[in-house]
Design a protein around this motif. Structure first.
Motif, PDB file in Angstrom:
ATOM      1  N   ASN A 104       8.554  -6.369   5.966  1.00  0.00           N
ATOM      2  CA  ASN A 104       7.443  -5.900   5.285  1.00  0.00           C
ATOM      3  C   ASN A 104       7.506  -6.581   3.744  1.00  0.00           C
ATOM      4  OD1 ASN A 104       7.210  -3.488   6.687  1.00  0.00           O
ATOM      5  ND2 ASN A 104       9.145  -2.563   5.608  1.00  0.00           N
ATOM      6  N   SER A 107       3.992  -7.461   1.979  1.00  0.00           N
ATOM      7  CA  SER A 107       2.960  -6.406   2.570  1.00  0.00           C
ATOM      8  C   SER A 107       2.155  -5.652   1.093  1.00  0.00           C
ATOM      9  CB  SER A 107       3.499  -5.177   3.236  1.00  0.00           C
ATOM     10  OG  SER A 107       2.427  -4.196   3.464  1.00  0.00           O
ATOM     11  N   LYS A 108       0.954  -5.523   1.040  1.00  0.00           N
ATOM     12  CA  LYS A 108       0.248  -4.933   0.099  1.00  0.00           C
ATOM     13  C   LYS A 108      -0.231  -3.447   0.617  1.00  0.00           C
ATOM     14  CE  LYS A 108      -0.299  -8.887  -1.792  1.00  0.00           C
ATOM     15  NZ  LYS A 108       0.684  -9.322  -3.038  1.00  0.00           N
ATOM     16  N   ASN A 109       0.248  -3.368   1.856  1.00  0.00           N
ATOM     17  CA  ASN A 109      -0.293  -1.869   2.235  1.00  0.00           C
ATOM     18  C   ASN A 109       0.891  -0.876   2.139  1.00  0.00           C
ATOM     19  OD1 ASN A 109      -3.047  -2.763   2.994  1.00  0.00           O
ATOM     20  ND2 ASN A 109      -1.976  -3.576   4.783  1.00  0.00           N
ATOM     21  N   LEU A 110       2.060  -1.228   1.570  1.00  0.00           N
ATOM     22  CA  LEU A 110       3.411  -0.469   1.450  1.00  0.00           C
ATOM     23  C   LEU A 110       3.753  -0.476   0.175  1.00  0.00           C
ATOM     24  CD1 LEU A 110       5.277  -1.887   4.674  1.00  0.00           C
ATOM     25  CD2 LEU A 110       4.051   0.338   4.319  1.00  0.00           C
ATOM     26  N   THR A 111       4.155   0.630  -0.172  1.00  0.00           N
ATOM     27  CA  THR A 111       5.263   0.964  -1.442  1.00  0.00           C
ATOM     28  C   THR A 111       6.580   0.562  -1.241  1.00  0.00           C
ATOM     29  OG1 THR A 111       3.830   2.546  -2.085  1.00  0.00           O
ATOM     30  CG2 THR A 111       6.036   2.449  -3.270  1.00  0.00           C
ATOM     31  N   GLU A 424       3.709   6.746   6.438  1.00  0.00           N
ATOM     32  CA  GLU A 424       2.846   7.272   5.151  1.00  0.00           C
ATOM     33  C   GLU A 424       3.026   6.059   4.013  1.00  0.00           C
ATOM     34  OE1 GLU A 424       3.583  11.199   3.449  1.00  0.00           O
ATOM     35  OE2 GLU A 424       4.153  11.896   5.448  1.00  0.00           O
ATOM     36  N   GLY A 425       2.942   4.786   4.661  1.00  0.00           N
ATOM     37  CA  GLY A 425       2.889   3.720   3.449  1.00  0.00           C
ATOM     38  C   GLY A 425       4.171   3.450   2.605  1.00  0.00           C
ATOM     39  N   SER A 427       8.244   2.022   2.568  1.00  0.00           N
ATOM     40  CA  SER A 427       9.250   1.235   2.841  1.00  0.00           C
ATOM     41  C   SER A 427      10.356   1.658   2.130  1.00  0.00           C
ATOM     42  CB  SER A 427       8.839  -0.391   2.956  1.00  0.00           C
ATOM     43  OG  SER A 427      10.025  -0.962   3.521  1.00  0.00           O
ATOM     44  N   ASP A 455       1.137   6.752  -8.249  1.00  0.00           N
ATOM     45  CA  ASP A 455       1.535   6.588  -6.860  1.00  0.00           C
ATOM     46  C   ASP A 455       2.897   6.448  -6.714  1.00  0.00           C
ATOM     47  OD1 ASP A 455       0.191   5.807  -4.113  1.00  0.00           O
ATOM     48  OD2 ASP A 455       1.360   4.011  -4.471  1.00  0.00           O
ATOM     49  N   LYS A 459       5.021   8.774  -3.983  1.00  0.00           N
ATOM     50  CA  LYS A 459       5.593   8.096  -2.867  1.00  0.00           C
ATOM     51  C   LYS A 459       7.219   8.564  -2.887  1.00  0.00           C
ATOM     52  CE  LYS A 459       2.078   6.336  -1.001  1.00  0.00           C
ATOM     53  NZ  LYS A 459       1.873   4.695  -0.986  1.00  0.00           N
TER      54      LYS A 459
END
Length: 471
Positions: A104, A107-111, A424-425, A427, A455, A459
């Motif tokens: 991961n 990755s720009k799509n995960l927190t 749910e985005g 990690s 955000d 999260k």
């Protein structure tokens, strides 16, 4: 010394008022100047008072507003239990979950609560761009030539100079630069042992360390570790005849965030020296103290050259630069020989940029601001974990670093929790990835290195909700 006692005395008075309910949660406290007038103390002493209270999570600083009694006074909240691994490791490396988590990275799509690094505004990106531009102009041929094997003399000089902040007395000749801290540790292991030797580490421990050791053919022995004070000295004493190398993250260890007390460090150094067991000390988090009091290092007590002190700027300036170093004592020549074989030299451009950043005084200014922001992050995250996560959740309360270790009810399976979070985005880092034994299945590590946002807050709360489904 008198100055020190003054600030502790005032801090204790305010702490008692907070704990006794005289000062309530959310109450505004005097400004720095107001504290000076009230207690007839200097500005510096007043600042130390609030640093001390912040370190105990009793006070929080709000930019442009002042100091307030914190809602996160959890000094009596239960901590995760100390680890109790088997003395003989089974070397069951959890490769699947480690590979999942570290895939991961970037990755720009995960927190990314799972990766212990700094992001966004926490990094001095624009300043370092300028330093790199300056380095291109000042280095011969713009930095395209090989650097000397030992590394940039300017960087080594800055590292040696800063060693005085933790009790070191190093010179530029005591330092060898490396491609990050893990490269430094790799060179140390190669210099010190051979396949079949046993390396003692903390439990839990950063997975990159035991993966590296096992890949090089070493056996790994995990030591019982306290979430506050680090490795248990009595447990280390019991295995001195069984180990060949000791490898510790003595300051703000990941994932626990533990910090060995100064006296413990001294004892460990003396014990290992008596048995001729070298100590590799990974000090990559040492500069990230929340309260302004940089902890000392084991290397400060090394009188025989038996401690190999490793560190880098990956956790403070730029993880992608891969600028690290080692002070290897009596093993220095072997380290230089191995570096020549494995990498010839380190990138001169980045070394020079980092050296200039430190020399200008901008690094210390950056650290002061970074520590303040990280501590504010820590308090916000801790508040959510305590108030929003399920009952029986326990969490560490480190005094620095990037890690929070969370222990859920024993029924929670955090590998299942990881899978739920990814959907749910989010990690996270399951506890099982920090050990070669079957333990910590109900634990996770959370990084505090993400800049705070709505955000991030949402999260984090979702992790607590999803943990109720991870059985």
């Amino acid at each position: 010394m008198k100055h020190k006692y003054i600030y502790l005395n005032v801090a204790q008075k305010l702490a008692n008022q907070i704990r006794n309910g005289v000062l309530k949660k959310g109450d505004r406290l005097p400004s720095i100047r107001g504290l000076c007038d009230e207690y007839d103390i200097s500005m510096n002493t007043a600042k130390r008072v609030y640093i001390e209270l912040e370190s105990e999570s009793l006070v929080i600083s709000v930019p442009q507003s002042g100091y307030f009694v914190s809602s996160a006074n959890y000094s009596d909240y239960p901590l995760p239990k100390a680890s109790n691994p088997m003395l003989l490791a089974d070397s069951d490396v959890p490769k699947d979950i480690i590979n999942k988590v570290y895939s991961n990275i970037g990755s720009k799509n995960l927190t990314l609560f799972s990766i212990n690094a700094l992001y966004g505004e926490f990094l001095p990106t624009n300043q370092m761009k300028k330093e790199i531009g300056l380095a291109i102009k000042t280095l011969n041929n713009g930095g395209v030539d090989y650097e000397s094997v030992q590394g940039s003399v300017n960087l080594r000089r800055m590292i040696a100079s800063r060693s005085s902040t933790w009790g070191g007395n190093l010179t530029e000749e005591d330092i060898v630069t490396t491609n990050g801290s893990i490269n430094a540790i790799s060179l140390c292991l190669l210099a010190l042992g051979r396949p079949g030797d046993t390396v003692a580490i903390e439990s839990p421990c950063y997975p990159g360390i035991f993966q590296l050791a096992i890949d090089l053919g070493f056996k790994v022995l995990e030591l019982p570790t306290d979430p506050v004070t680090g490795v248990k000295i009595d447990a280390l004493r019991e295995v001195l005849n069984e180990i060949d190398i000791c490898l510790l993250i003595s300051n703000y260890n990941t994932p626990l965030g533990s910090c060995m007390p100064t006296e413990h460090k001294k004892i460990v150094v003396e014990l290992l020296a008596q048995h001729n067991i070298p100590l590799i000390e990974d000090d990559v988090y040492g500069d990230l103290n929340f309260n302004g009091k940089r902890p000392t290092c084991c290397k400060a007590f090394d009188t025989t050259g038996n401690v190999l002190w490793c560190s880098s700027i990956s956790k403070t300036i730029a993880p992608g630069y891969r600028v690290g170093w080692v002070s290897a004592g009596k093993y220095q020549d072997k380290i230089i020989e191995l570096k020549l074989i494995h990498s010839i030299s380190s990138p001169p451009l980045l070394q020079e940029a980092v050296a200039s950043f430190i020399k200008s005084g901008k690094y210390e200014k950056h650290l002061r601001e970074l520590r303040r922001k990280l501590f504010a992050n820590y308090q916000k995250i801790l508040d959510i974990i305590i108030n929003e996560f399920p009952q029986n959740t326990k969490v560490t309360r480190p005094e620095g670093g990037l890690s929070l270790w969370i222990e859920f009810d024993e029924k929670v399976n955090t590998i299942k929790l990881y899978d739920l979070c990814i959907k749910e985005g989010i990690s996270i880092a399951p506890g099982r990835m920090f050990t070669v034994q079957k333990q910590f299945q109900n634990c996770i590590r959370i990084s505090i290195g993400l800049p705070w946002s709505n955000d991030v807050e949402d999260k984090l709360k979702r992790i607590g909700v999803l943990s109720k489904k991870a059985f």
